[in-house]
Design an enzyme around this catalytic site. Structure first.
Site, PDB file in Angstrom:
ATOM      1  N   SER A   1      58.267   9.810  46.180  1.00  0.00           N
ATOM      2  CA  SER A   1      57.037  10.441  46.650  1.00  0.00           C
ATOM      3  C   SER A   1      57.311  11.913  46.953  1.00  0.00           C
ATOM      4  O   SER A   1      58.438  12.397  46.831  1.00  0.00           O
ATOM      5  CB  SER A   1      56.506   9.711  47.888  1.00  0.00           C
ATOM      6  N   TYR A   2      56.266  12.615  47.371  1.00  0.00           N
ATOM      7  CA  TYR A   2      56.342  14.063  47.605  1.00  0.00           C
ATOM      8  C   TYR A   2      57.471  14.392  48.581  1.00  0.00           C
ATOM      9  O   TYR A   2      57.501  13.861  49.698  1.00  0.00           O
ATOM     10  CB  TYR A   2      55.006  14.547  48.163  1.00  0.00           C
TER      11      TYR A   2
END
EC number: 5.6.2.1
Length: 707
Positions: A322-323
């Site tokens: 994820s980010y």
């Protein structure tokens, strides 16, 4: 039809894949779907493709590199296209102004900086079309599709643009004003060479000041010898060791006193004064935010923060994580449900498959991990699980760290038994014994501690008696504070409250310096400015870095994290629509003027305050006038040239490269000393490679190839 603006090509590709789009030329085209009934054109920026116009391009007076042109106050910032990004902007323009496009989906990174990048482009192009905002922390197809089904209204994220705009413009005015002012004054007084780059800033300068402060503490530290005393006890057949202590001190600073203590207690009777035993549990660590990942990667692999971010970003771009630029260590219930599904894909992984089934199947209802998050949840894996062979070694190291952190959260607490015995000898001297025993390994199955050895102690009765059978003194030295490592520097930046004065510290317990997204870049900036250098993963300030810090008035806000603390409060209020960005910028203009006046006044004291002068390092004598040849800075970068160019107009200089062959400092020094070099290999001309020495032609006064 929609036009989707991504922040970078990898994001555009991920959006296209999630929407079943196909590449057409330099963009992607997504067919009509339930998410986007009319289909979409997908284009991408490459990060920041616009930059501020230089002050001199806005106002003639700022072209002058003089104190008279300062402070730099800009009422209306304007932008220009980064020189090599014009084609990118044109491609975006062609896409969003396509006659079929009715609505723009701003799909840059889901954070204030992404908002700033995207909206600057749309405003530059004077786009009047309807804007929707895509908001996702994960680049998996499932997450992207979910985000497209929940597009945000334009106004919902607009405050984040003003937050980033206020920060960027304020930092620019203050940073440029002070960088010019200090640069001019330090050079005028001959404290730094004229080719030196000087830069100051709201975040970089407090960070540099802390590194210099730590170096001073180390330099001023005087090591002292001290001794500790251990005794071996026999209590009714139970043998154990204890260390002497008095109140909170266990060190003796005179050797003879330590030896006397040994003699006094040897063979004397002993009594158990206290016997404590308790079971303690240790919870698994929280999930990773970027800073904690950078700290662990620095400790485990020696990665600099920028390297860790680079590898995490690569894993994100490929859809595996994820980010990465997140400050949160928790996730929402929705994230937990998705993680519960994704984590099962690891069960077939070569490295992690043996750890399944997990003792804890879900993080749902676990308040340690589940709660409200800010822009982005903690670092998580996605449903796209890479094989180790698909990753570089460095990417694999980061991916494994993140996976282990997640798996550890699905294991029970570690349980340990801790014992402490206080033994008294001669009714005067106290000795402490500490022991520990692992009862339940828990999450240490996943993340083993560096030292898990048990220290066994017997269970003894309070008041029971024994005897001292042996004693031992150990000599040690007091140690200075540790130099910062890449990990501890990130740790300091996560909370710089320790760097401020005591009376201010009472009101500020948490003071981050920089953001998850900027910390690595700030450290890299100090390195590029030659303010710091690294030796075996430890950071040292250079003489230039020390000089810059010493030139700033004691107590100046530009050297203190307090300024950042106050700014962060207001910037966050702007992002939440609680404070006007124009008021923030107006305050920054006043501060820029105040700090400029401060350095003008304080610079008159530099000599008496002992600000150290830095001389340019000479690599040899000028072949035209005999002056020193030093590293200088020109319009096209650094080069070696005559140090006497200002006084005599001497134009002598040496190239860094000849026919694409980079020359070493040693070769240039040899040329200056002997007017020729040994044979240098690897010159390239057209399709040929050749070897030759370089020689100084006295008659033509130039460097040429020899025979």
């Amino acid at each position: 039809m929609y036009a989707i603006l991504a922040e970078k090509p990898s994001a555009a590709k991920a959006y296209a894949q999630a929407l079943n789009g196909k590449r057409q030329g330099r963009i992607y085209v997504a067919p009509p779907s339930s998410l986007l009934p009319e289909g979409a054109l997908i284009c991408a920026a490459v990060g920041h493709i616009l930059e501020f116009l230089e002050p001199g391009e806005l106002n003639e007076k700022y072209k002058s590199y003089s104190l008279d042109s300062l402070p730099i106050i800009i009422d209306l910032f304007q932008y220009k296209v980064v020189s090599d990004k014009k084609e990118v902007l044109q491609r975006i323009k062609d896409t969003i102004f396509d006659k079929r496009v009715k609505t723009i989906i701003l799909a840059t990174d889901a954070a204030a900086e992404g908002e700033y990048i995207g909206r600057n482009i749309l405003y530059r192009l004077q786009c009047k079309k309807t804007i929707k905002r895509l908001w996702t922390s994960s680049m998996t197809a499932t997450s992207i599709q979910k985000a497209f089904s929940q597009l945000k209204a334009d106004a919902e994220t607009l405050p984040l643009y003003y937050q980033a705009k206020a920060r960027a413009e304020s930092d620019y005015m203050i940073g440029l004003t002070l960088s010019r002012a200090y640069g001019i004054l330090l050079k005028e007084q001959g404290i730094v060479p004229h080719n030196t780059t000087i830069s100051l800033g709201r975040v970089q300068t407090p960070l540099l000041a802390e590194i210099v402060k730590r170096e001073r503490l180390i330099e001023q530290f005087t090591a002292e010898n001290f001794w500790t005393v251990k005794a071996t006890f026999n209590n009714q057949g139970n043998v154990y060791e204890g260390e002497w202590f008095h109140e909170k001190e266990n060190r003796i600073f005179k050797e003879e006193q330590a030896e006397q203590l040994c003699e006094l207690v040897r063979n004397q009777s002993s009594t158990i004064m206290e016997m404590k035993e308790e079971m303690r549990t240790y919870q698994p660590p929280l999930l990773y935010x970027l800073s904690t990942l950078q700290m662990d990667a620095g400790n485990a692999f020696g990665f600099k923060p920028a390297e860790t971010l680079k590898y995490a970003q690569s894993l994100y771009d490929k859809g595996y994580l994820s980010y990465p630029r997140t400050q949160d260590e928790r996730i929402t219930e929705s994230d937990a449900r998705e993680l519960e599904n994704n984590i099962q894909f690891l069960s077939g992984h070569d490295t992690f498959g043996a750890l399944f089934p997990l003792p804890v199947s879900t993080l749902m209802n676990n308040k340690r991990y589940i709660g409200e998050v800010t822009d982005h949840h903690a670092l998580l894996i996605t449903d796209k699980i890479p094989k180790d062979k698909d990753l570089s070694e460095d990417e694999k190291s980061i991916y494994h760290l993140v996976v282990k952190r997640i798996l550890a959260a699905h294991y029970p607490d570690v349980a340990m038994s801790h014992k402490e015995i206080i033994t008294k000898v001669m009714d005067r001297f106290t000795f402490r014994s500490k022991g520990k025993e692992l009862l339940s390994k828990g999450w240490h199955h996943i993340i083993p501690p560096t030292n898990e050895n048990d220290i066994m102690l017997p269970t003894l009765l309070k008041g029971s008696e024994g005897v001292v059978t042996d004693t031992l003194t150990t000599k040690s030295k007091t140690k200075p504070p540790n130099r910062y490592t890449s990990s501890s520097l990130i740790g300091f930046m996560k909370n710089a409250a320790q760097a401020i004065e005591d009376e201010d510290r009472k009101s500020i317990s948490n003071l981050p310096l920089g953001t998850e997204a900027t910390r690595a870049g700030l450290i890299t900036l100090l390195e590029s400015r030659k303010y710091i250098e690294w030796k075996k993963n430890k950071v040292y300030p250079t003489l230039l870095g020390i000089t810059v810090v010493d030139s700033i008035k004691r107590g100046s806000v530009i050297k203190s994290p307090i300024l950042t603390a106050k700014w962060d409060v207001k910037l966050n209020e702007i992002g939440a629509s609680l404070y006007n960005h124009k008021d923030f910028i107006a305050h920054s203009k006043k501060l820029s003027s105040v700090l400029f006046e401060e350095v003008k006044t304080y610079s008159s004291t530099w000599n008496q305050n002992g600000v150290e002068r830095i001389k340019s390092e000479s690599i040899g004598a000028c072949l035209l006038c005999g002056s020193n040849v030093v590293l200088r800075k020109g319009k096209h970068g650094e080069f070696y040239g005559c140090s006497n160019y200002k006084d005599s107009g001497c134009t002598f200089n040496l190239p860094f490269k000849v026919l694409n062959k980079k020359l070493s400092k040693k070769q240039l020094m040899e040329l200056l000393k002997n007017e020729k070099t040994d044979i240098i290999k690897g010159f390239k001309w057209k399709d040929k490679t050749f070897n030759a020495p370089l020689v100084w032609n006295r008659e033509d006064q130039k460097v040429q190839f020899g025979k």
